[in-house]
Design an enzyme around this catalytic site. Structure first.
Site, PDB file in Angstrom:
ATOM      1  N   HIS B 208      -9.144  -7.111  -0.678  1.00 22.76           N
ATOM      2  CA  HIS B 208     -10.229  -6.622   0.634  1.00 22.76           C
ATOM      3  C   HIS B 208     -11.914  -7.688  -0.338  1.00 22.76           C
ATOM      4  CE1 HIS B 208      -9.414  -3.403   3.154  1.00 22.76           C
ATOM      5  NE2 HIS B 208      -8.217  -3.862   2.932  1.00 22.76           N
ATOM      6  N   SER B 212      -7.299 -11.313   3.626  1.00 23.61           N
ATOM      7  CA  SER B 212      -5.617 -11.757   3.256  1.00 23.61           C
ATOM      8  C   SER B 212      -5.593 -13.561   3.835  1.00 23.61           C
ATOM      9  CB  SER B 212      -4.483 -11.687   4.956  1.00 23.61           C
ATOM     10  OG  SER B 212      -4.853 -10.290   4.983  1.00 23.61           O
ATOM     11  N   LYS B 235       0.213  -3.699  14.869  1.00 21.36           N
ATOM     12  CA  LYS B 235       0.870  -4.703  14.952  1.00 21.36           C
ATOM     13  C   LYS B 235       2.223  -4.217  13.154  1.00 21.36           C
ATOM     14  CE  LYS B 235       2.427  -9.473  14.165  1.00 21.36           C
ATOM     15  NZ  LYS B 235       1.744 -10.499  14.067  1.00 21.36           N
ATOM     16  N   ASP B 236       1.328  -3.431  12.829  1.00 27.22           N
ATOM     17  CA  ASP B 236       1.970  -2.643  11.481  1.00 27.22           C
ATOM     18  C   ASP B 236       2.397  -1.755  11.968  1.00 27.22           C
ATOM     19  OD1 ASP B 236       1.536  -4.197   9.349  1.00 27.22           O
ATOM     20  OD2 ASP B 236      -0.446  -3.911   8.808  1.00 27.22           O
ATOM     21  N   GLU B 279      22.052  -2.818  -9.974  1.00 32.82           N
ATOM     22  CA  GLU B 279      22.058  -1.820  -8.927  1.00 32.82           C
ATOM     23  C   GLU B 279      21.765  -3.521  -7.870  1.00 32.82           C
ATOM     24  OE1 GLU B 279      21.675   1.186  -6.568  1.00 32.82           O
ATOM     25  OE2 GLU B 279      23.147   0.222  -8.012  1.00 32.82           O
TER      26      GLU B 279
END
Lengths: 215, 411
Positions: B208, B212, B235-236, B279
C-alpha cells in the site's frame, strides 16, 4: 502466457507416461451396494479375519451402513457391537506361523499404489509355479497363503465364484478404508453446483461494476 | 444511529479514513489482468488453512503412540472430520500452487523491480515460512512418508558447518525422529501461521506504500488508476469463485491425489519405504539437491535455489520497464525457466537412474545459469533493443514514467 500452459501440460504428460510404465493391474470397479457389502463382509470374516484385523472399523459401522443386525451378530460372536473388528490371532502366534504379523486391513486399499485395483489383482493373482510352489504375480515375496485358493482351482465355475468373492471382499475393504466416500461425492455435487451458480453471479457483478468505467 | 456510532468510533480510531485510504480510494492500475488475483487468493487460502487447522487441532493428538489413530478417528468418527482434513491437505497444495503462480507473475512482469524490492523480499520470507510450515505439518499424520520425509530433511542439517550433528539433534529433540519431534513440530506448525500473518501484514503495508505493479512495468498516471473497491474486489471475488470450484473438485472427488498412499501406513522406523518422494511442491528443489553428488554441496545448492530469487532486483539490469511484455529475450528466458522447473520436478519425482541424474544436472546448471547470466543478458538485450530503436509505445511509456517521477518530486 500460453506457453506456460503448454509446458505445464507437457510436464503432466511426462508424469502420466511414468505411471503408465508400471505393471498392468486388473481394473476394479467398487460395488457400493448393501448386498455386495453384506457378501463382502461375510467372505472377509470367513477368509481373512482369522489373521487380519480391521482395527479402525467397528461392528456398529456395518449397522450404520445398513447391514442387518442379526447378520452382524453372527459375525461378531462374543464381541460387542461397539468393539473394533480385530482378529483373534495374536501377534506371537502369527509370527510363529507366518514369520510376520499380518497387516491391519482398515486402510489397505488406500495404503497401496493402485488402490482397490491393486488389492483385487493381488488377491486373484496367485498361481502355481512350474516347480509346484504358490506365488503371486503382483507380490512375488508375499508371505500370505492363497486364502481364496484360486491358484489350485481348475473348475471354471469355481474360479468365477472365487473371483466374485474377491470382488466383494475388495468392495468391502474399499468402504472400510474410506467409509465416507459415498457421502463425500454426493455432497460434492451440491457444493460444486452451488459454487458454479455463485461464480456466474459474481462474474455478472464484476461485469456490471466494470461497465461503469469509460474506456 | 449508525452514523453516530461510526462518528464515535472515528474520534477514537481511524475507521472511515482507513476504509477510504486502503479500499474505496486506494488507487489500483486499471490494466491488471487475472494474474493479479493470486495475492488475494493466497491470503484467502491462508485463512482457510488457519480455520480448518484450528478444527483439526481439536481432535488431533501429537503423540507418536496415538497420532495416526487420532487422524483415523477424525476421518471416520468425527462429524465432517474427513472434510476438514481433505480441505486442509488440499489447501496446502493449493497454497503452493497459488504462491508459485503469484511468483511467476512477479517474475514475468518484472514486478520485483524498483520500487518493489521490499515486497519481493518479504514475499521471499513468506515462501520460506510456508515451506517450513508445510514440512512440519506433513509429519503430523505420522505415516510412513511423514516419518521418512522428516528423517531425510532434518538429516540435511548435518551439512551445517562444525555443529551439524548437534543441530540435527536440536531440531529433532532426539537422536532420531520420534515422539519429541512430533510434539515440537505440532507446536511449531501451530505457531508458524502467526508468523506468516505477521509477514503478510508487512507485505501489505509495503504494497500500500508502493501500490500494485502492472503489466506495462511503469507507474501509471493518476488517470489510469481506479479504486480497489469496487473494481478489484469484484474481480477478486469472481476469481475466488473459480478457485473454489477447482479446489472443491479436488476436495470432494480426488482428495487422495494430494495424499501419498505410503502415508496411510503408520510410521515404522524399521521399514524404509521403497521410494521416498517429497510433496510435489518441493520436487524441483529436491531434484537440485540430488543433482549435486556431494551432500554439503547439494544442501547448499538447494538452499541457494530457493534464496536466489531474492537477488532478482539486482540481477535484472535492463533500462526498459517491466519484464516479459516489452523484452523478447527476457520473455524467452522466463518460459525456458518454467520449462526447466517442470523438468526438475519430473527428475525429483522419478527414482534416480543415470539418465535422470544427468538430465537433473543439466537442468540444475540451467536453473542457476538463468539467474547468474541475467545481468549480462539483460544488459545485452537492453543495448540491442535501444540500437534497433525502441517501438514508439515503449518510448511513450518511459517518457510518461519520467513525467510522473518529476511530478511526484514536486509534490
Amino acid at each position: 502466457m500460453n506457453r506456460l500452459f503448454a509446458s505445464l501440460l507437457l510436464c503432466g504428460f511426462i508424469i502420466i507416461q511414468a505411471f503408465a510404465a508400471e505393471e498392468k493391474l486388473e481394473d476394479f470397479q467398487v460395488d457400493t451396494s448393501v448386498i455386495a457389502m453384506d457378501r463382502g463382509v461375510d467372505a472377509f470374516m470367513n477368509s481373512c479375519h482369522g489373521c487380519h484385523s480391521l482395527k479402525y472399523v467397528h461392528y456398529r459401522d456395518l449397522a450404520s451402513f445398513g447391514i442387518d443386525k442379526e447378520r452382524i451378530a453372527s459375525w461378531r460372536g462374543d464381541s460387542t457391537l461397539d468393539s473394533a473388528m480385530t482378529s483373534l490371532l495374536s501377534d506371537e502366534a502369527a509370527l510363529a506361523s507366518f514369520g510376520k504379523v499380518p497387516p491391519d486391513l482398515s486402510m489397505i486399499v488406500r495404503a497401496r499404489e493402485g488402490g482397490a485395483s491393486y488389492v483385487y489383482s493381488y488377491l486373484t493373482g496367485y498361481y502355481i509355479t512350474p516347480d509346484g510352489k504358490t506365488s503371486n504375480h503382483f507380490f512375488p515375496l508375499t508371505r500370505m497363503p492363497d486364502a481364496l485358493e484360486i491358484s489350485t482351482a481348475t473348475d471354471p465355475v469355481k474360479r468365477v465364484e472365487i473371483i466374485e468373492q474377491a470382488h466383494d471382499i475388495v468392495s468391502f475393504l474399499s468402504w472400510a478404508a474410506d467409509p465416507h466416500e459415498a457421502e463425500r461425492k454426493s455432497l460434492g455435487y451440491y457444493v460444486i453446483g452451488y459454487l458454479i451458480i455463485l461464480t456466474v453471479l459474481l462474474y455478472n457483478v464484476k461485469l456490471q461494476v466494470w461497465s461503469r468505467l469509460k474506456s | 444511529m449508525a452514523t453516530r456510532i461510526i462518528e464515535w468510533i472515528d474520534q477514537r480510531f481511524p475507521l472511515t479514513s482507513f476504509i477510504k485510504h486502503e479500499l474505496t480510494d486506494y488507487p489500483t492500475p486499471r490494466n491488471l489482468g487475472y494474474w493479479w488475483n493470486f495475492g488475494f487468493l493466497a491470503g484467502f487460502v491462508l485463512m482457510l488453512q488457519v480455520v480448518t487447522g484450528l478444527f483439526l487441532a481439536f481432535h488431533y493428538k501429537p503423540d507418536a503412540a496415538i497420532a495416526f489413530d487420532s487422524v483415523q478417528h477424525l476421518m471416520r468418527d468425527v462429524n465432517y472430520g474427513w472434510l476438514l482434513r481433505y480441505m486442509h491437505a488440499t489447501g496446502a497444495s493449493s497454497f503452493f500452487l497459488v504462491i508459485y503462480i503469484h511468483m511467476a507473475r512477479t517474475l514475468y512482469y518484472g514486478s520485483y523491480r524498483a520500487p518493489r524490492e521490499l515486497m519481493w523480499w518479504t514475499g521471499q520470507v513468506l515462501l520460506l515460512l510456508l515451506m517450513a510450515t508445510a514440512f512440519m505439518g506433513y509429519l503430523l499424520p505420522w505415516g510412513q512418508m511423514s516419518f521418512w520425509g522428516a528423517t531425510v530433511i532434518t538429516n540435511l542439517f548435518r551439512a551445517t558447518p562444525f555443529i551439524g550433528d548437534q543441530v540435527v539433534v536440536w531440531l529433532r529433540g532426539d537422536y532420531a525422529v520420534g515422539d519429541d519431534t512430533l510434539t515440537r513440530f505440532f507446536a511449531l506448525h501451530y505457531l508458524f501461521p502467526f508468523l506468516i500473518i505477521g509477514a503478510v501484514v508487512i507485505h501489505l503495508v509495503a504494497l500500500h506504500s508502493v501500490k500494485s505493479s502492472n503489466p506495462s512495468g511503469i507507474d501509471l498516471a493518476d488517470k489510469d488508476n481506479i479504486p480497489l473497491h469496487p473494481y478489484y474486489t469484484s474481480k477478486d471475488f469472481f476469481g475466488l469463485g473459480v478457485f473454489l470450484i477447482l479446489y472443491f473438485i479436488v476436495v470432494f472427488f480426488f482428495p487422495h491425489s494430494v495424499l501419498e498412499p505410503a502415508n496411510n501406513v503408520p510410521a515404522n522406523p524399521l521399514i524404509t519405504p521403497d521410494h521416498i518422494v517429497p510433496e510435489w511442491y518441493f520436487l524441483p528443489f529436491y531434484a537440485i539437491l540430488r543433482s549435486v553428488p556431494n551432500m554439503v554441496g547439494g544442501v547448499a545448492a538447494m538452499a541457494l535455489s530457493v534464496m536466489i530469487f531474492a537477488f532478482m532486483p539486482f540481477l535484472d539490469r535492463s533500462r526498459i520497464p517491466g519484464g516479459g511484455r516489452y523484452r523478447p529475450v527476457y520473455r524467452i528466458m522466463f518460459f525456458l525457466f518454467m520449462l526447466d522447473i517442470a523438468v526438475l520436478g519430473y527428475v525429483g519425482f522419478v527414482p534416480p537412474t543415470n539418465k535422470t541424474i544427468a538430465i537433473g544436472q543439466v537442468a540444475t546448471v540451467y536453473y542457476f545459469g538463468s539467474f547468474l547470466l541475467l545481468p549480462l543478458i539483460s544488459k545485452v538485450e537492453d543495448k540491442w533493443l535501444f540500437k534497433r530503436g525502441l517501438p514508439a509505445k515503449i518510448k511513450t511509456l518511459i517518457a510518461s514514467e519520467e513525467e510522473e517521477k518529476r511530478k511526484r518530486r514536486h509534490r
